[in-house]
Design a protein around this motif. Structure first.
Motif, PDB file in Angstrom:
ATOM      1  N   LEU A   1       6.173  -7.053   9.700  1.00  0.00           N
ATOM      2  CA  LEU A   1       7.252  -6.249   9.145  1.00  0.00           C
ATOM      3  C   LEU A   1       7.023  -5.982   7.655  1.00  0.00           C
ATOM      4  N   LEU A   2       6.622  -7.020   6.915  1.00  0.00           N
ATOM      5  CA  LEU A   2       6.358  -6.856   5.486  1.00  0.00           C
ATOM      6  C   LEU A   2       5.182  -5.918   5.241  1.00  0.00           C
TER       7      LEU A   2
ATOM      8  N   ALA B   1       5.331  -2.346   3.297  1.00  0.00           N
ATOM      9  CA  ALA B   1       4.430  -2.101   2.172  1.00  0.00           C
ATOM     10  C   ALA B   1       3.570  -0.868   2.430  1.00  0.00           C
ATOM     11  N   GLY B   2       3.080  -0.712   3.670  1.00  0.00           N
ATOM     12  CA  GLY B   2       2.277   0.457   4.015  1.00  0.00           C
ATOM     13  C   GLY B   2       3.068   1.746   3.895  1.00  0.00           C
ATOM     14  N   ALA B   3       4.324   1.710   4.324  1.00  0.00           N
ATOM     15  CA  ALA B   3       5.173   2.895   4.215  1.00  0.00           C
ATOM     16  C   ALA B   3       5.416   3.252   2.751  1.00  0.00           C
ATOM     17  N   GLU B   4       5.633   2.256   1.925  1.00  0.00           N
ATOM     18  CA  GLU B   4       5.837   2.507   0.490  1.00  0.00           C
ATOM     19  C   GLU B   4       4.587   3.113  -0.149  1.00  0.00           C
ATOM     20  N   VAL B   5       3.426   2.599   0.232  1.00  0.00           N
ATOM     21  CA  VAL B   5       2.171   3.110  -0.326  1.00  0.00           C
ATOM     22  C   VAL B   5       1.952   4.557   0.110  1.00  0.00           C
TER      23      VAL B   5
END
Length: 151
Positions: free
Chosen positions: A4-5, A9-13
């Protein structure tokens, strides 16, 4: 939990990358449009200068004045570009102040022990700086313009 983390993080990047790409594309488009408008304005000023000079002098003289101006401006830009392509002097290494620098590179095998170094012989004269040459050329152009109006 780790997945989940990592997904968050991938979505934010990905979102940050999309924003950065869009911002860069808009900036590039603005630069291109501005550059096109500047080139058009430059040519309009050239034409206006030619028309103004053609009224005061004959068209051939006006064309020569405009061409000479463009030549001088072009040469200044080329000189600035050549100065920017020079490699900056090498920075001393961290240990140079303490005497810990590396040994100089060995001489090339083509150089004989008694042969003179290639290149011009030292004459004791320092070469003039480019800014000095440009200042002299600009002064000469200014004097030529002043004297040309009095004739």
């Amino acid at each position: 939990m780790l997945r989940l983390l990592l997904a968050i993080a991938g979505a934010e990047v990905r979102q940050a990358a999309r924003v950065a790409v869009r911002r860069t594309a808009i900036t590039a488009a603005l630069f291109v449009i501005g550059g096109i408008l500047l080139v058009a304005a430059f040519f309009a000023f050239l034409v206006a200068g030619f028309v103004l000079l053609a009224e005061r002098y004959d068209p051939a003289t006006a064309a020569l004045i405009v061409a000479g101006f463009m030549l001088i401006v072009g040469l200044i830009f080329v000189l600035v570009a050549l100065l920017r392509t020079r490699q900056p002097p090498a920075r001393p290494s961290y240990g140079a102040g303490l005497g810990l620098s590396a040994a100089p590179p060995p001489a090339s095998p083509a150089a004989a022990p008694g042969a003179a170094a290639p290149g011009p012989a030292p004459s004791g004269k320092a070469e003039p700086d480019v800014s000095t040459v440009l200042a002299i050329a600009a002064g000469a152009a200014l004097v030529g313009l002043i004297l040309g109006r009095r004739v």
